[in-house]
Design a protein around this motif. Structure first.
Motif, PDB file in Angstrom:
ATOM      1  N   VAL A 418      34.973  33.635  29.271  1.00  0.00           N
ATOM      2  CA  VAL A 418      34.976  35.093  29.448  1.00  0.00           C
ATOM      3  C   VAL A 418      36.117  35.458  30.399  1.00  0.00           C
ATOM      4  O   VAL A 418      36.106  35.088  31.569  1.00  0.00           O
ATOM      5  CB  VAL A 418      33.617  35.582  30.020  1.00  0.00           C
ATOM      6  CG1 VAL A 418      33.610  37.105  30.142  1.00  0.00           C
ATOM      7  CG2 VAL A 418      32.464  35.106  29.148  1.00  0.00           C
ATOM      8  N   VAL A 419      37.123  36.151  29.872  1.00  0.00           N
ATOM      9  CA  VAL A 419      38.318  36.469  30.671  1.00  0.00           C
ATOM     10  C   VAL A 419      38.273  37.927  31.097  1.00  0.00           C
ATOM     11  O   VAL A 419      38.043  38.824  30.270  1.00  0.00           O
ATOM     12  CB  VAL A 419      39.603  36.194  29.842  1.00  0.00           C
ATOM     13  CG1 VAL A 419      40.850  36.483  30.659  1.00  0.00           C
ATOM     14  CG2 VAL A 419      39.612  34.755  29.330  1.00  0.00           C
ATOM     15  N   ILE A 420      38.470  38.154  32.403  1.00  0.00           N
ATOM     16  CA  ILE A 420      38.505  39.533  32.915  1.00  0.00           C
ATOM     17  C   ILE A 420      39.939  39.854  33.322  1.00  0.00           C
ATOM     18  O   ILE A 420      40.565  39.090  34.061  1.00  0.00           O
ATOM     19  CB  ILE A 420      37.533  39.692  34.103  1.00  0.00           C
ATOM     20  CG1 ILE A 420      36.105  39.423  33.628  1.00  0.00           C
ATOM     21  CG2 ILE A 420      37.654  41.084  34.722  1.00  0.00           C
ATOM     22  CD1 ILE A 420      35.056  39.433  34.706  1.00  0.00           C
ATOM     23  N   SER A 421      40.477  40.977  32.798  1.00  0.00           N
ATOM     24  CA  SER A 421      41.864  41.355  33.090  1.00  0.00           C
ATOM     25  C   SER A 421      41.908  42.772  33.638  1.00  0.00           C
ATOM     26  O   SER A 421      40.952  43.540  33.463  1.00  0.00           O
ATOM     27  CB  SER A 421      42.714  41.312  31.818  1.00  0.00           C
ATOM     28  OG  SER A 421      42.552  40.086  31.172  1.00  0.00           O
ATOM     29  N   GLU A 422      43.029  43.105  34.233  1.00  0.00           N
ATOM     30  CA  GLU A 422      43.164  44.473  34.767  1.00  0.00           C
ATOM     31  C   GLU A 422      43.338  45.485  33.636  1.00  0.00           C
ATOM     32  O   GLU A 422      42.898  46.616  33.720  1.00  0.00           O
ATOM     33  CB  GLU A 422      44.359  44.538  35.711  1.00  0.00           C
ATOM     34  CG  GLU A 422      44.046  43.929  37.061  1.00  0.00           C
ATOM     35  CD  GLU A 422      45.239  43.908  37.990  1.00  0.00           C
ATOM     36  OE1 GLU A 422      46.215  44.626  37.720  1.00  0.00           O
ATOM     37  OE2 GLU A 422      45.167  43.152  38.973  1.00  0.00           O
TER      38      GLU A 422
END
Ligand code: URA
Length: 440
Positions: A418-422
């Motif tokens: 699970v990747v969280i980006s701006e």
């Protein structure tokens, strides 16, 4: 016919010379009856991986594999007979929803399904998480149930396309799974042997699927539709996204729970909308009306409760406890759980479905070796989806397993998945493409 020599077949495919229909038929007979040794079959499979097959060779291979065992007929059923196949994904519980919807609309769906493979789940494992339910149905019991309720899901018998069983086992250990003509022949030989007139193919595309991009998925769809057409069947292929899991639950009983939710009317989500679209296409192919009418029929089957009732009847007919459709607490649940929380503010930019599927296996929802037993209550429930905004500390997902150690092992995989980006990611449609008689 001239004498058959497997070495000649290997040489021809190695040198990109097409095999004759007789050669392919003899090759498949030899694989099935064991007169062609595994080392020669493996050499030929590798030659196919490098050089491919012509469309005519692929169609012939499919038909010869279809004819290697029992070919089913459904003339005794007084209505359209349809089938659906998914090329395999993570969280894919569409059969559990689709079959009762189609049955409620007057379509027969006698389904033969398989168990989970690698990181992808299998319909048989999902259904068997329902207390008491069996998928090992005798042929007359299967037929009687299909006649009575319109749908039944049985474990694929060993006599259906046995050539595929042998070829698949060899492909699995010789790095030759990943060939589009071989995948086409493997899937379509079984579909054609199952005998339905109308076939819906859900071709998964993305990180969690065999086909990683639209170009390969479209080529597989084209070949599979050609094979169906050559056998006089109607076939639609829908390319659907597997860069994220389908729906919010991954794991057997958890997926049954989610499927029941959709059948109870919770259709205003990606899974629900995909199932309505797939069901509508099955109805359209089966002559129930135009696309709009069929969509309305599928929606009505859910909102009226008719599809849920069919599902309960099917469960009962397969010796399971139909009360699960009213009381979800009757489904098994693993003893340990843990919530995974966001470590930063941002947007969920990726949910790697292959990694999530592999984490599900670590939790006990799938098998690492053929003989592993699975934990029917294990798995993952996603609390957010790709594109959602999250704040540090928000719940991303909950893991379920029997032991804390399994949670520890899966946690690291899920953190990476699970990747969280701006940046908010661009929306990605769930349906990439539809190939049908309407789009030709
Ligand atoms: N599913 C099959 O049945 N066969 C393949 O080759 C790939 C997926």
């Amino acid at each position: 016919m001239s004498e058959f020599h497997m070495t000649e077949c290997i040489r021809k495919t190695k040198e990109q010379m097409p095999l004759t229909p007789d050669e392919i038929a003899a090759l498949v007979r030899g694989v099935t009856d064991g007169t062609v040794p595994d080392y020669q079959t493996a050499a030929w499979l590798m030659a196919v991986c490098f050089n491919g097959l012509t469309d005519a060779e692929t169609a012939q291979l499919t038909m010869s594999m279809r004819d290697s065992g029992q070919v089913m007929h459904w003339d005794m059923l007084s209505g359209p007979v349809a089938d659906k196949h998914s090329t395999g994904g993570v969280g894919d519980k569409t059969t559990l929803i689709l079959a009762p919807i189609a049955a409620a609309c007057g379509i027969y769906m006698p389904k033969m399904s398989g168990r989970g493979l690698g990181h992808t789940g299998g319909t048989i494992d999902k259904l068997e998480s329902i207390p008491g339910l069996t998928t090992a149905l005798a042929p007359d019991e299967f037929l009687a149930l299909v006649k009575r309720t319109g749908c039944a899901v049985a474990m694929q018998t060993g006599n259906l396309a046995p050539a595929d069983k042998k070829l698949y086992a060899l492909r699995d250990v010789t790095e030759t799974v990943n060939s589009i003509p071989l995948i086409c022949a493997s899937i379509m030989s079984k579909k054609l042997a199952t005998g339905a007139d109308h076939i819906l193919l859900d071709v998964k595309v993305g990180s969690g699927a065999f086909m990683k991009n639209d170009t390969d998925a479209a080529e597989l769809a084209r070949l599979m539709r050609e094979a169906a057409k050559a056998d006089g069947r109607q076939c639609t292929a829908i390319l659907t996204d597997m860069d994220r899991p389908l729906g919010r639950c991954i794991g057997n009983a958890l997926e049954v729970r989610e499927a029941i939710g959709v059948l109870r009317g919770d259709t205003d989500n990606a899974l629900g909308q995909l199932c309505i679209t797939l069901a509508a296409e099955i109805l359209r192919m089966s002559g129930k009306g135009d696309a709009e009418t069929c969509r309305h029929m599928a929606e009505q089957a859910v909102s009226s409760g008719a599809a849920l009732q069919r599902f309960a009847q099917m469960i009962e007919g397969q010796h399971g406890d139909p009360r699960v459709t009213e009381d979800l607490s009757l489904l098994p649940q693993s003893g340990c759980s843990r919530v995974l929380r966001a470590e930063a503010d941002g947007y969920i930019s990726a949910m790697n479905s292959e990694e999530i599927g592999r984490a599900g296996v670590l939790l006990g929802a799938g098998r690492m070796t053929k003989n592993d037993t699975i934990d029917p209550g294990a798995g993952i429930v996603l609390c957010a989806e790709r594109g959602d905004a999250v704040r540090a500390g928000d719940a991303l997902l909950t893991m379920y397993a029997d032991r804390e150690q399994q949670l520890d092992e899966a946690e690291q995989k899920l953190r990476n998945a699970v990747v969280i980006s701006e940046e908010k990611p661009a929306p990605q449609p769930l349906i990439h493409h539809v190939f049908s008689d309407m789009t030709e």
